[in-house]
Design a protein around this motif. Structure first.
Motif, mmCIF file in Angstrom:
data_model
loop_
_atom_site.group_PDB
_atom_site.id
_atom_site.type_symbol
_atom_site.label_atom_id
_atom_site.label_comp_id
_atom_site.label_asym_id
_atom_site.label_seq_id
_atom_site.Cartn_x
_atom_site.Cartn_y
_atom_site.Cartn_z
ATOM 1 N N ARG A 115 0.852 -1.197 0.000
ATOM 2 C CA ARG A 115 0.000 0.000 0.000
ATOM 3 C C ARG A 115 0.884 1.243 0.000
ATOM 4 N NH1 ARG A 115 -3.060 -3.135 -1.384
ATOM 5 N NH2 ARG A 115 -5.064 -3.789 -0.508
ATOM 6 N N ASP A 116 1.547 1.478 -1.109
ATOM 7 C CA ASP A 116 2.478 2.600 -1.219
ATOM 8 C C ASP A 116 1.743 3.849 -1.702
ATOM 9 O OD1 ASP A 116 4.775 4.052 -1.195
ATOM 10 O OD2 ASP A 116 5.535 3.290 -3.101
ATOM 11 N N PHE A 117 0.755 4.299 -0.885
ATOM 12 C CA PHE A 117 -0.063 5.437 -1.264
ATOM 13 C C PHE A 117 0.130 6.580 -0.272
ATOM 14 C CE2 PHE A 117 -3.069 1.745 -2.250
ATOM 15 C CZ PHE A 117 -2.423 1.484 -3.455
ATOM 16 N N VAL A 118 -0.082 7.794 -0.769
ATOM 17 C CA VAL A 118 -0.010 8.987 0.077
ATOM 18 C C VAL A 118 -1.252 9.829 -0.149
ATOM 19 C CG1 VAL A 118 1.253 11.094 0.606
ATOM 20 C CG2 VAL A 118 2.510 9.015 0.026
ATOM 21 N N GLY A 119 -1.879 10.291 0.937
ATOM 22 C CA GLY A 119 -3.016 11.191 0.826
ATOM 23 C C GLY A 119 -4.183 10.609 0.059
ATOM 24 N N PHE A 120 -4.680 11.378 -0.905
ATOM 25 C CA PHE A 120 -5.868 10.986 -1.657
ATOM 26 C C PHE A 120 -5.624 9.814 -2.599
ATOM 27 C CE2 PHE A 120 -7.425 15.384 -0.715
ATOM 28 C CZ PHE A 120 -8.531 14.970 0.011
ATOM 29 N N GLU A 121 -4.366 9.455 -2.815
ATOM 30 C CA GLU A 121 -4.090 8.294 -3.658
ATOM 31 C C GLU A 121 -4.751 7.047 -3.084
ATOM 32 O OE1 GLU A 121 0.089 7.866 -3.986
ATOM 33 O OE2 GLU A 121 0.342 9.489 -5.437
ATOM 34 N N ALA A 122 -4.842 7.003 -1.763
ATOM 35 C CA ALA A 122 -5.432 5.831 -1.113
ATOM 36 C C ALA A 122 -6.900 5.675 -1.456
ATOM 37 C CB ALA A 122 -5.257 5.929 0.398
ATOM 38 N N VAL A 123 -7.564 6.785 -1.790
ATOM 39 C CA VAL A 123 -8.992 6.727 -2.114
ATOM 40 C C VAL A 123 -9.221 6.064 -3.459
ATOM 41 C CG1 VAL A 123 -11.072 8.083 -2.498
ATOM 42 C CG2 VAL A 123 -9.424 8.798 -0.752
ATOM 43 N N SER A 124 -8.440 6.453 -4.430
ATOM 44 C CA SER A 124 -8.641 5.942 -5.786
ATOM 45 C C SER A 124 -7.943 4.613 -6.050
ATOM 46 C CB SER A 124 -8.161 6.985 -6.808
ATOM 47 O OG SER A 124 -6.788 7.289 -6.606
#
Length: 214
Positions: A115-124
């Motif tokens: 899960r290499d996401f930051v901020g709103f990237e996690a939503v999409s």
């Protein structure tokens, strides 16, 4: 579209608790009005808002509430239940504090495996199943505390007290120490609500940019 919906929902969540700037309480206050009395210059001065000294202090605010500085320019306390707003403020503040920490931790490169996401990237980028799990977990917490939020059956009759203290942090604390901790929680919660909105706006204005790289 999904991203816009999440942003709008987050802003409404923070704003819905007009309580972010409405005073808060450590214990259930009395909201009874007192009979009007002739006002002297000293009495008028005492009833001016501490935070907005050019405005009168709203009549339904209670000075015994932690964090009360007479700030309610929209007179929300005249329209909504003060105890409900206090509970909502605490809940939104606690969520905001967790959100700010989570946002900054991921921005520093610390992620769950895969899960290499930051901020709103996690939503999409996260699948629908992940979002459903989060919603389900939140729903279970809300249902478990339904009697407290809507029935006022808080621990020790203290608004926002759900009896969650696994580390016994409050053990051995005096009343003065607990009052100080309640005040700090309210102030940090209000700051966190402003901070998470700032982080979200920054993420939209500078997509892909870490808050530490600006």
């Amino acid at each position: 579209m999904a991203l816009v919906a999440v942003v709008v929902a987050a802003l409404i969540s923070c704003a819905s608790a007009g309580e972010a700037f409405v005073p808060s309480a450590g214990s259930l206050p009395s909201l009874r009005r007192t009979a009007a009395a002739p006002r002297s210059d000293v009495r008028m001065q005492a009833e001016m808002s501490q935070s907005l000294p050019f405005l009168m202090r709203p009549s339904k605010l209670d000075k015994s509430m932690a964090g009360d500085v007479g700030f309610d320019p929209f007179l929300l306390s005249d329209q909504l239940n003060l105890e409900w707003m206090r509970a909502a403020e605490l809940k939104n503040g606690r969520v905001a504090m967790l959100a700010v920490v989570g946002w900054l931790v991921t921005a520093l490169g610390i992620h769950l495996p895969g899960r290499d996401f930051v901020g709103f990237e996690a939503v999409s980028k996260n699948p629908l199943a992940v979002h459903l799990q989060i919603i389900a977990a939140c729903g279970m917490v809300e249902l478990a505390n339904l009697d407290k939020d809507f029935g006022g059956n808080y621990v020790n009759n203290e608004i926002g007290n759900y009896g969650f203290d696994p580390l016994n942090f409050s053990k051995g604390k005096s009343q003065a120490q607990m009052d100080d901790l309640r005040l700090k929680e309210v102030k940090n919660g209000r700051l966190a609500m402003i901070a998470i909105i700032g982080l979200m706006v920054q993420s939209l204005v500078f997509p892909g940019k870490s808050p530490f790289s600006l």
